[in-house]
Motif scaffolding. Structure first.
Motif, short mmCIF file in Angstrom:
data_model
loop_
_atom_site.label_atom_id
_atom_site.label_comp_id
_atom_site.label_asym_id
_atom_site.label_seq_id
_atom_site.Cartn_x
_atom_site.Cartn_y
_atom_site.Cartn_z
N ARG A 77 8.25 -3.61 -0.98
CA ARG A 77 8.40 -4.21 0.34
C ARG A 77 7.08 -4.84 0.76
O ARG A 77 6.03 -4.51 0.19
CB ARG A 77 8.83 -3.17 1.37
CG ARG A 77 7.86 -2.03 1.52
CD ARG A 77 8.28 -1.04 2.62
NE ARG A 77 7.45 0.13 2.59
CZ ARG A 77 6.16 0.18 2.95
NH1 ARG A 77 5.58 -0.90 3.38
NH2 ARG A 77 5.47 1.30 2.88
N ASP A 82 7.32 -8.02 7.75
CA ASP A 82 8.25 -8.66 6.82
C ASP A 82 7.62 -9.86 6.13
O ASP A 82 8.31 -10.73 5.63
CB ASP A 82 9.53 -9.07 7.55
CG ASP A 82 9.26 -10.08 8.65
OD1 ASP A 82 8.09 -10.32 8.97
OD2 ASP A 82 10.23 -10.66 9.18
N TRP A 84 5.67 -11.21 3.09
CA TRP A 84 5.25 -10.96 1.71
C TRP A 84 3.90 -11.58 1.41
O TRP A 84 3.22 -11.18 0.47
CB TRP A 84 6.31 -11.50 0.74
CG TRP A 84 7.55 -10.68 0.69
CD1 TRP A 84 8.60 -10.75 1.55
CD2 TRP A 84 7.88 -9.67 -0.26
NE1 TRP A 84 9.56 -9.83 1.18
CE2 TRP A 84 9.14 -9.17 0.08
CE3 TRP A 84 7.22 -9.15 -1.37
CZ2 TRP A 84 9.77 -8.17 -0.64
CZ3 TRP A 84 7.85 -8.16 -2.10
CH2 TRP A 84 9.11 -7.67 -1.73
N TRP A 88 2.14 -6.65 -1.01
CA TRP A 88 3.32 -5.78 -1.08
C TRP A 88 2.93 -4.42 -1.62
O TRP A 88 1.91 -4.25 -2.25
CB TRP A 88 4.43 -6.42 -1.91
CG TRP A 88 4.00 -6.95 -3.22
CD1 TRP A 88 3.92 -6.29 -4.40
CD2 TRP A 88 3.56 -8.27 -3.51
NE1 TRP A 88 3.46 -7.11 -5.40
CE2 TRP A 88 3.23 -8.34 -4.87
CE3 TRP A 88 3.40 -9.43 -2.73
CZ2 TRP A 88 2.78 -9.49 -5.48
CZ3 TRP A 88 2.94 -10.57 -3.35
CH2 TRP A 88 2.64 -10.60 -4.70
N ALA A 115 14.06 -8.56 2.75
CA ALA A 115 13.26 -7.59 3.51
C ALA A 115 12.59 -6.61 2.56
O ALA A 115 11.45 -6.20 2.79
CB ALA A 115 14.14 -6.84 4.51
#
Length: 165
Positions: A77, A82, A84, A88, A115
């Motif tokens: 994630r 949210d 990227w 991550w 997501a």
């Protein structure tokens, strides 16, 4: 004795570079560097997009391997919210982080992304289907191809030098 003096004078005149010659060389170097500047900037951004895509592919392969090995879900994630483009993190079902990647660069933006990407113990994506993440140049400079990371139905990631379709 007149001949050796003439010879010494001609050697002295061949020893150095004149100011005019030096200025001409510096002018040529300056013109070439100004002409090459934009293409170098595009190459740098293209390399950052390629590196971001390659980093994500290696993270996806690690997550798939860990999901199979541990017989548990593994989630990738964004590191912050949210987005990227902030990097991550890869976590196990209990929340333990097993991998973390930093932001790919200031001009790298993510235009298509889920997501989260969750690998099931089978090595396939949880819930089936596919996942896509697209890295693009934030300034949309011409000549810089976006990079698309696609995870197929078998759970294997692929990196392409084109927009996600």
């Amino acid at each position: 004795m007149a001949a050796p003096r003439a010879l010494c004078r001609s050697r002295r005149s061949l020893r150095g570079v004149t100011i005019v010659e030096l200025l001409i060389v510096l002018l040529i170097v300056a013109v070439l560097s100004v002409a090459a500047g934009p293409s170098l900037a595009s190459a740098l951004v293209a390399q950052r997009l390629r590196a971001a895509g390659t980093d994500l592919v290696s993270t996806l392969l690690l997550a798939r391997s860990e999901a199979i090995k541990r017989n548990a879900n593994v989630t990738i994630r964004p590191a912050a919210g949210d987005n990227w483009a902030t990097g991550w993190v890869t976590t196990l079902a209990d929340g333990e982080a097993i991998d973390q990647r930093s932001a790919p660069g200031s001009r790298v933006r993510v235009s298509v992304s889920p997501a989260a990407i969750v690998y099931a113990p089978s090595g396939r994506l949880d819930g089936g289907g596919r996942a896509r993440v697209e890295f693009v140049d934030a300034e949309r400079q011409p000549g810089v191809a976006p990079r698309c990371v696609t995870v197929d139905t078998a759970g294997l990631p692929r990196l392409d030098a084109q927009a996600c379709s």
